[in-house]
Write a protein that holds these residues in place. Structure first.
Motif, PDB file in Angstrom:
ATOM      1  N   LEU A 120      -6.973   9.056  13.936  1.00 26.83           N
ATOM      2  CA  LEU A 120      -8.096   9.541  12.951  1.00 26.83           C
ATOM      3  C   LEU A 120      -7.483   9.965  11.621  1.00 26.83           C
ATOM      4  CD1 LEU A 120     -10.058  11.868  15.305  1.00 26.83           C
ATOM      5  CD2 LEU A 120     -10.673   9.479  14.472  1.00 26.83           C
ATOM      6  N   ARG A 159      -8.874   6.882   9.044  1.00 21.35           N
ATOM      7  CA  ARG A 159     -10.215   7.411   8.335  1.00 21.35           C
ATOM      8  C   ARG A 159     -10.256   7.285   7.054  1.00 21.35           C
ATOM      9  NH1 ARG A 159     -11.738  13.147  11.250  1.00 21.35           N
ATOM     10  NH2 ARG A 159     -13.029  12.470  12.819  1.00 21.35           N
ATOM     11  N   ALA A 205     -11.858   7.278  17.349  1.00 20.21           N
ATOM     12  CA  ALA A 205     -10.245   6.869  17.421  1.00 20.21           C
ATOM     13  C   ALA A 205     -10.166   5.617  18.065  1.00 20.21           C
ATOM     14  CB  ALA A 205      -9.708   7.946  18.145  1.00 20.21           C
TER      15      ALA A 205
END
Lengths: 290, 290
Positions: free
Chosen positions: A204, A208, B279
């Protein structure tokens, strides 16, 4: 006295682990009759098409009939209700039931209670084998070879059940450890469940903001995040069943991350070096134990 | 016009990367003369004993004499002072200098400045290859095969330097990417440096309370923590050189960890499932790019 070798084994849930178990048993114990239960009819047909079992059904009663060993290879959430159906099936006398669940205390508690009035004898198992892939397609006969398998006997565990579980996992090539269910859960939270969640955190935080950073990925990133590609529903179930231990491990991770961040923000490179050395020392020492 | 192929290549620092570079060049470009510099006399002798180079020395001037390509394979901390010695060595005209450093902006800034008044031409490189092992013993000719190598040309980079660097890493089997040094550092912080630090976090949180948990380790833990066994001094140097980007990435990791912890403590398993799915999606998408 040694327990007799099982002659009819039922696997519930022919996915990655269950499918690999069937394939390994076919290879290493060819005289056994293999039976399988799957929730969906398509899975039953797939098992039969591959000749992974001699009999397969969506009915627990049919799949477990005459079995002297039953292995639950489903998600941990579903084991308790499946055990109730096993308890009322016509299994062989002294049928041993075990599982491959990643969490032991709640599973063992529930299954000991559900099965105690049936003719079945339960002992918990956790083979530390798996993959980020799932399903029968990913199954392979040598999945368990060389893996650690943790057995979690309790005061209620019979000698026959423990001997049968030892026989099974040794046949499959596992190295055996035995410990109480709660010790298993504490250690698995640190080693397995935490590693899954930190792989999720790494993925993440890395991707991200800008997934194109992945173009620069080397083996380090690939390995560190591999298990984050595992089945989200399965891992949600595992974490939920082992919540207290997982929370404790995650809080320690939060603290270690804060320590690292503090040394780096303060340009305390002596302190950073010390933390990296401590981690290397622990990792090297850990692997020399394994 | 293509640049002429280098006929005399000097590698500074014959460790894992430098040693692998020498071995790969010996195999794939056998007509080249290979020269090596090492800080310690024992390393020089080891290089000569293995016939990894045709000439080796602890003197930069001697190791770089007549070179038309020089590759810095030392820690990022030491590159600037080594470049000053390269600038005063008797290299070949238009000698190209490159490096394998994990951080690019500070290295490129320093080396462009140091080398601009010499006859040398610099361009930064970062082959994303490595291992948790270190030293010439761990070197292997195919280390770079299939790895991504990022080149970081700037307004000051000559065509000749860029062409020569492209030739080198392509010869070694790398897939090339080109981007500005600061973009490299931002992406490397997310992908490589963060992954190292989260592997450290996982190791510390998993094993500090009780190292015997390591007995239960499966492949998941092994892979997730592998790079935490890397050289602490080298990684301290890398983190120090890329501090701002690493701090930003670590803060995002802290936030992702807090999100996970909150869903688990609140038994918000819908929220947890969502994070694990996000994820997995990012990891799967990232790997399909690579």
């Amino acid at each position: 006295v040694n327990s007799p070798t099982p002659s009819r084994i039922t696997v519930l849930g022919p996915g990655l682990l269950g499918g690999s178990l069937l394939m390994a048993l076919r290879q290493r114990h060819p005289e056994v009759r293999l039976q399988a239960w799957a929730r969906r009819q398509e899975s039953v047909e797939e098992v039969l098409k591959r000749n992974a079992a001699d009999h397969a059904s969506t009915e627990i009663a049919s799949a477990c009939e005459g079995a002297d060993l039953i292995v639950l290879c489903t998600t941990v959430d579903s084991m308790s209700s499946l055990a109730k159906e096993i308890a009322s099936a016509k299994t062989a006398p002294n049928c041993v039931v075990t599982d491959v669940g990643s969490v032991k205390a709640p599973v063992v508690d529930a299954l000991e209670e559900v099965l105690q009035k049936s003719g079945c004898q339960f002992v918990g198992s956790h083979p530390m084998a798996g993959s980020e892939r799932a399903g029968l397609d990913a199954a392979k006969a040598d999945l368990f070879e060389g893996a650690v398998c943790i057995l979690t006997p309790t005061l209620f565990t019979t000698d026959h059940a423990l001997q049968t579980a030892r026989w099974l996992w040794t046949l499959l090539g596992c190295r055996l450890l035995e410990m109480p269910p709660d010790e298993h859960d504490r250690k698995a939270a640190r080693i397995s469940h935490l590693a899954h969640l930190t792989a999720v955190v790494t993925t993440l935080a890395a991707l991200r903001p800008d997934i194109s950073a992945a173009d620069c990925a080397g083996n380090g990133f690939r390995d560190t995040t591999r298990i984050a590609a595992g089945d989200p529903a399965m891992w949600t179930g595992i974490v939920g069943q082992n919540r207290n231990e997982v929370v404790a491990a995650l809080k320690d991770a939060r603290e270690a991350l804060a320590e690292l961040l503090e040394t780096i923000e303060n340009q305390d490179y002596k302190g950073l070096l010390q933390l990296l050395r401590e981690a290397k020392h622990l990792r090297d020492a850990a692997l020399s134990r394994a």
